[in-house]
Design a protein around this motif. Structure first.
Motif, PDB file in Angstrom:
ATOM      1  N   GLY A 102      28.836  44.838  50.188  1.00 22.53           N
ATOM      2  CA  GLY A 102      28.122  43.597  49.181  1.00 22.53           C
ATOM      3  C   GLY A 102      27.370  43.822  48.790  1.00 22.53           C
ATOM      4  N   ILE A 103      26.814  44.537  48.882  1.00 23.83           N
ATOM      5  CA  ILE A 103      25.372  44.554  47.724  1.00 23.83           C
ATOM      6  C   ILE A 103      25.609  44.517  47.090  1.00 23.83           C
ATOM      7  CG2 ILE A 103      25.560  47.281  48.402  1.00 23.83           C
ATOM      8  CD1 ILE A 103      21.922  47.420  48.048  1.00 23.83           C
ATOM      9  N   THR A 104      25.323  45.167  45.667  1.00 24.20           N
ATOM     10  CA  THR A 104      25.734  45.025  43.490  1.00 24.20           C
ATOM     11  C   THR A 104      25.544  46.617  43.326  1.00 24.20           C
ATOM     12  OG1 THR A 104      24.012  43.833  43.045  1.00 24.20           O
ATOM     13  CG2 THR A 104      25.549  43.029  43.499  1.00 24.20           C
ATOM     14  N   LEU A 105      25.920  46.515  42.740  1.00 27.66           N
ATOM     15  CA  LEU A 105      25.442  48.322  41.845  1.00 27.66           C
ATOM     16  C   LEU A 105      24.067  47.557  40.863  1.00 27.66           C
ATOM     17  CD1 LEU A 105      26.145  50.841  39.922  1.00 27.66           C
ATOM     18  CD2 LEU A 105      26.989  49.961  38.283  1.00 27.66           C
ATOM     19  N   ARG A 106      23.951  46.931  40.259  1.00 24.66           N
ATOM     20  CA  ARG A 106      22.270  46.635  40.081  1.00 24.66           C
ATOM     21  C   ARG A 106      21.361  46.726  41.404  1.00 24.66           C
ATOM     22  NH1 ARG A 106      21.126  43.659  35.722  1.00 24.66           N
ATOM     23  NH2 ARG A 106      23.168  42.187  35.521  1.00 24.66           N
ATOM     24  N   GLN A 107      21.635  46.066  41.822  1.00 25.94           N
ATOM     25  CA  GLN A 107      20.450  47.001  43.125  1.00 25.94           C
ATOM     26  C   GLN A 107      20.933  47.760  43.032  1.00 25.94           C
ATOM     27  OE1 GLN A 107      22.661  43.749  46.075  1.00 25.94           O
ATOM     28  NE2 GLN A 107      21.106  42.403  46.362  1.00 25.94           N
TER      29      GLN A 107
ATOM     30  N   SER B 172      39.830  57.494  40.292  1.00 23.81           N
ATOM     31  CA  SER B 172      41.434  56.691  40.682  1.00 23.81           C
ATOM     32  C   SER B 172      41.200  55.230  40.462  1.00 23.81           C
ATOM     33  CB  SER B 172      41.574  57.441  41.836  1.00 23.81           C
ATOM     34  OG  SER B 172      41.020  56.450  43.342  1.00 23.81           O
ATOM     35  N   THR B 173      40.389  54.470  40.417  1.00 24.67           N
ATOM     36  CA  THR B 173      40.227  53.198  40.414  1.00 24.67           C
ATOM     37  C   THR B 173      39.950  52.687  39.829  1.00 24.67           C
ATOM     38  OG1 THR B 173      37.423  53.547  41.193  1.00 24.67           O
ATOM     39  CG2 THR B 173      39.056  53.157  42.478  1.00 24.67           C
ATOM     40  N   PRO B 174      39.880  51.357  38.394  1.00 23.68           N
ATOM     41  CA  PRO B 174      39.917  50.751  37.401  1.00 23.68           C
ATOM     42  C   PRO B 174      38.555  51.051  37.651  1.00 23.68           C
ATOM     43  CG  PRO B 174      42.414  49.890  38.278  1.00 23.68           C
ATOM     44  CD  PRO B 174      40.788  50.608  39.467  1.00 23.68           C
ATOM     45  N   MET B 175      38.296  51.266  36.434  1.00 23.77           N
ATOM     46  CA  MET B 175      36.689  51.178  35.176  1.00 23.77           C
ATOM     47  C   MET B 175      36.390  50.300  35.137  1.00 23.77           C
ATOM     48  SD  MET B 175      36.509  52.814  31.531  1.00 23.77           S
ATOM     49  CE  MET B 175      37.054  54.366  32.805  1.00 23.77           C
ATOM     50  N   PHE B 176      34.916  49.887  35.117  1.00 25.18           N
ATOM     51  CA  PHE B 176      33.934  49.080  35.339  1.00 25.18           C
ATOM     52  C   PHE B 176      32.919  48.494  33.666  1.00 25.18           C
ATOM     53  CE2 PHE B 176      34.283  46.691  39.641  1.00 25.18           C
ATOM     54  CZ  PHE B 176      35.917  45.572  39.401  1.00 25.18           C
ATOM     55  N   THR B 177      32.770  47.690  32.962  1.00 27.97           N
ATOM     56  CA  THR B 177      31.517  48.078  32.738  1.00 27.97           C
ATOM     57  C   THR B 177      30.087  47.491  32.893  1.00 27.97           C
ATOM     58  OG1 THR B 177      32.013  46.421  31.396  1.00 27.97           O
ATOM     59  CG2 THR B 177      33.663  47.857  30.713  1.00 27.97           C
ATOM     60  N   GLU B 178      29.342  46.945  32.012  1.00 28.08           N
ATOM     61  CA  GLU B 178      28.218  46.757  32.162  1.00 28.08           C
ATOM     62  C   GLU B 178      28.161  45.052  32.668  1.00 28.08           C
ATOM     63  OE1 GLU B 178      23.255  46.929  30.350  1.00 28.08           O
ATOM     64  OE2 GLU B 178      25.539  46.490  29.397  1.00 28.08           O
ATOM     65  N   GLU B 179      29.008  44.728  32.230  1.00 29.11           N
ATOM     66  CA  GLU B 179      29.633  43.166  32.679  1.00 29.11           C
ATOM     67  C   GLU B 179      29.709  42.545  34.349  1.00 29.11           C
ATOM     68  OE1 GLU B 179      33.424  41.679  31.619  1.00 29.11           O
ATOM     69  OE2 GLU B 179      33.003  42.855  30.247  1.00 29.11           O
ATOM     70  N   HIS B 180      29.731  44.249  34.885  1.00 30.32           N
ATOM     71  CA  HIS B 180      30.251  44.217  36.186  1.00 30.32           C
ATOM     72  C   HIS B 180      29.698  43.899  37.374  1.00 30.32           C
ATOM     73  CE1 HIS B 180      34.934  44.960  34.454  1.00 30.32           C
ATOM     74  NE2 HIS B 180      34.218  43.560  34.843  1.00 30.32           N
ATOM     75  N   LEU B 181      28.157  44.700  37.176  1.00 24.52           N
ATOM     76  CA  LEU B 181      26.688  44.918  37.301  1.00 24.52           C
ATOM     77  C   LEU B 181      26.697  43.929  38.287  1.00 24.52           C
ATOM     78  CD1 LEU B 181      24.373  45.645  34.948  1.00 24.52           C
ATOM     79  CD2 LEU B 181      25.626  47.267  36.568  1.00 24.52           C
ATOM     80  N   ASP B 182      27.104  42.776  39.314  1.00 23.47           N
ATOM     81  CA  ASP B 182      26.812  42.334  40.082  1.00 23.47           C
ATOM     82  C   ASP B 182      27.511  41.737  40.602  1.00 23.47           C
ATOM     83  OD1 ASP B 182      23.633  41.647  39.486  1.00 23.47           O
ATOM     84  OD2 ASP B 182      24.649  40.269  37.377  1.00 23.47           O
ATOM     85  N   VAL B 183      29.166  42.311  40.866  1.00 30.61           N
ATOM     86  CA  VAL B 183      30.362  42.081  41.398  1.00 30.61           C
ATOM     87  C   VAL B 183      29.920  42.360  42.402  1.00 30.61           C
ATOM     88  CG1 VAL B 183      32.373  43.490  42.069  1.00 30.61           C
ATOM     89  CG2 VAL B 183      31.942  42.697  39.354  1.00 30.61           C
ATOM     90  N   PRO B 184      29.899  41.981  43.875  1.00 32.58           N
ATOM     91  CA  PRO B 184      29.438  42.415  45.137  1.00 32.58           C
ATOM     92  C   PRO B 184      30.599  43.580  45.638  1.00 32.58           C
ATOM     93  CG  PRO B 184      29.846  40.064  44.935  1.00 32.58           C
ATOM     94  CD  PRO B 184      30.513  40.742  43.678  1.00 32.58           C
ATOM     95  N   LEU B 185      29.390  44.835  46.053  1.00 28.28           N
ATOM     96  CA  LEU B 185      30.626  45.968  46.844  1.00 28.28           C
ATOM     97  C   LEU B 185      31.008  45.877  47.359  1.00 28.28           C
ATOM     98  CD1 LEU B 185      28.151  48.667  44.285  1.00 28.28           C
ATOM     99  CD2 LEU B 185      30.891  47.709  43.868  1.00 28.28           C
TER     100      LEU B 185
ATOM    101  N   GLY C 247      35.423  41.548  47.007  1.00 23.98           N
ATOM    102  CA  GLY C 247      34.562  41.171  45.558  1.00 23.98           C
ATOM    103  C   GLY C 247      35.124  42.149  44.099  1.00 23.98           C
ATOM    104  N   VAL C 248      35.098  43.438  44.759  1.00 25.39           N
ATOM    105  CA  VAL C 248      35.390  44.313  43.638  1.00 25.39           C
ATOM    106  C   VAL C 248      37.310  44.294  43.397  1.00 25.39           C
ATOM    107  CG1 VAL C 248      36.652  46.619  43.371  1.00 25.39           C
ATOM    108  CG2 VAL C 248      34.159  46.364  44.621  1.00 25.39           C
ATOM    109  N   GLY C 249      38.061  43.723  44.472  1.00 28.76           N
ATOM    110  CA  GLY C 249      39.484  43.903  43.869  1.00 28.76           C
ATOM    111  C   GLY C 249      39.724  42.102  43.144  1.00 28.76           C
ATOM    112  N   ALA C 250      39.250  40.962  43.521  1.00 25.79           N
ATOM    113  CA  ALA C 250      39.029  40.413  42.620  1.00 25.79           C
ATOM    114  C   ALA C 250      38.835  40.276  41.088  1.00 25.79           C
ATOM    115  CB  ALA C 250      38.023  38.711  43.350  1.00 25.79           C
TER     116      ALA C 250
END
Length: 458
Positions: free
Chosen positions: A282-287, A310-323, A327-330
């Motif tokens: 649940g920690i985020t990439l920003r943290q 092998s997982t779809p990439m994210f961008t800067e807008e996803h920094l606060d997605v709970p890991l 959260g990542v699935g949503a």
């Protein structure tokens, strides 16, 4: 607390650049708690840190009670899919008269993933203890560790840890006077990405070419040597002893409601301090970036992977997605192996995706036509796009090929090959189009080199 780094040493949570005051609250040193001690791989060191106490508690319980306890803890598989560990153990039929097997998948091959190998190198006894507990639970007398053969130092250290466990009575016959017998075999694989898929791993372990099997039957019914088999990831099994020792409620106090506990995050790429960061789900990439000193000086995040290539990439807008898994699935991706590869603005997305696609085409076992043929043609088209010799119609073509691979193979390799294609087109289609209109890559290759010195490329 300590965090293992890619250079083989450790970085401390209180080191310069870490989040001041909040690091100890964000990180949860359990599996990595004593990686920075002298000889952490030794049995004596492990015993000083509550080693094999969880095993003693488990051996005093009935096998079904151990399964129920692990199931109630909320532990989910740490190998990618996130399937509940206790539920997987529960699938093993009882009273069938067949031998039962436990197979630990240590064939860590996902690009960007580097958590199981450091864990085995620094703390192998946590895995061995977990193996004995799991074998007791599923009524197995023989377990296997399938390790990548290239990591010879880890292989040697694991063999020595197994010898220590046998000498101390934690493996073998009548373990700790409980009447439980467990034999453990360490098997070195030949280095195929496809053998990270559990049924291909079983074929390889039996001496055949590693290729995924058609399911059903599932491994829990007909796995290794056609007998009921549980296949678990290294980190999944290594997490079991501390759950038995400190309690399921303690474990559930970390993480989120549906993604309980702690886990190892592999932070790599254009970051100041790459390494392993053990934190609650649940920690985020920003943290995590704050703990890792951020991106390399003078640069910003462009795109990243939450669970390896092998997982779809994210961008800067996803920094606060709970890991965590939900959260990542949503957000449109998968947590996978928690391989957080971070790329800055100097990186060409087309170049990165092309290299990943080449990897999947090379590692495809060739059993499934969509994967075998699709990855080949994806490589040809991606190379043309990178070189600037493709047409705009080729962008729709690679999207169509990726769609024809996704979900149409025996295993997830095809899905993994398609994920970087469709996710990069979603977020960076304009960059693909620039390669075509400008007849080549608009990025300076020297500045896109992932491992270049930060001062030279700043």
């Amino acid at each position: 607390m300590s965090v293992a780094t890619e250079e083989g040493g450790t970085a401390r949570s209180g080191a310069p650049g870490a989040a001041d005051g909040g690091a100890d609250k964000l990180l949860s040193p359990v599996l990595s708690a004593f990686w920075d001690e002298p000889e952490p791989w030794k049995l004596a060191t492990y015993l000083r840190h509550e080693g094999y106490l969880g095993l003693r508690k488990a051996l005093a319980m009935q096998p079904d009670d151990v399964i129920a306890y692990v199931k109630d803890s909320g532990l989910r598989g740490r190998g990618g899919a996130g399937f509940p560990t206790g539920m997987k153990w529960q699938f093993i039929p009882q009273g069938d008269g067949k031998p039962h097997y436990l197979v630990v998948n240590a064939d860590e091959s996902e690009p960007g993933t580097c958590k199981d190998i450091p864990l085995l190198y620094a703390n192998p006894h946590s895995l061995i203890e977990g193996i004995v507990i799991a074998c007791h639970a599923i009524r197995s007398q023989h377990a296997f560790i399938y390790l990548r053969g290239e990591v010879v130092p880890v292989l040697r250290r694991l063999h020595e840890a197994v010898r220590e466990a046998y000498r101390a009575g934690y493996l073998g016959s009548d373990i700790l006077g409980s009447g439980v017998d467990v034999e453990l075999t360490v098997h070195a694989g030949a280095g195929a990405y496809i053998c990270g898929e559990e049924t291909a791993l079983l074929d390889s372990l039996e001496g055949r070419r590693g290729q995924p099997r058609l399911r059903p039957p599932f491994p829990a019914v007909e796995g290794l040597y056609a007998c009921p088999t549980v296949v678990n990831n290294v980190e999944s099994i290594a997490s079991v002893p501390v759950i038995m020792q400190r309690g399921k409620d303690w474990f559930k106090s970390m993480g989120t409601e549906k993604s309980a506990g702690f886990t190892l995050y592999s932070l790599s790429g254009h970051v100041a301090r790459p390494g392993q960061y053990e934190a609650p789900l649940g920690i985020t990439l920003r943290q995590l970036l704050d703990l890792g000193g951020g991106m390399r000086p003078g640069h910003r995040l462009k795109f990243w992977t939450p669970g390896g290539s092998s997982t779809p990439m994210f961008t800067e807008e996803h920094l606060d997605v709970p890991l965590d898994y939900e959260g990542v699935g949503a957000a449109g991706s998968m947590l996978g192996t928690k391989a957080l590869q971070c790329f800055d603005e100097t990186t060409c997305v087309v170049r990165a995706v092309t290299r990943w696609t080449e990897f999947y085409a090379h590692e495809s076992c060739g059993k499934c036509t969509p994967c075998r043929e699709g990855t080949y043609w994806l490589v040809q088209l991606m190379r043309d796009i990178e070189a600037g010799t493709a047409s705009m119609g080729d962008l729709d073509k690679i999207a169509d090929i990726a769609d024809n691979i996704n979900g149409k193979s025996f295993c997830a390799l095809g899905d993994g090959a398609a994920a970087p294609i469709y996710s990069s087109l979603k977020y960076f289609r304009a960059e693909y189009e620039r390669h075509i209109t400008e007849k080549g890559c608009p990025f300076d290759p020297a500045k896109s080199t992932l491992w270049a010195d930060s001062e030279a490329t700043a």
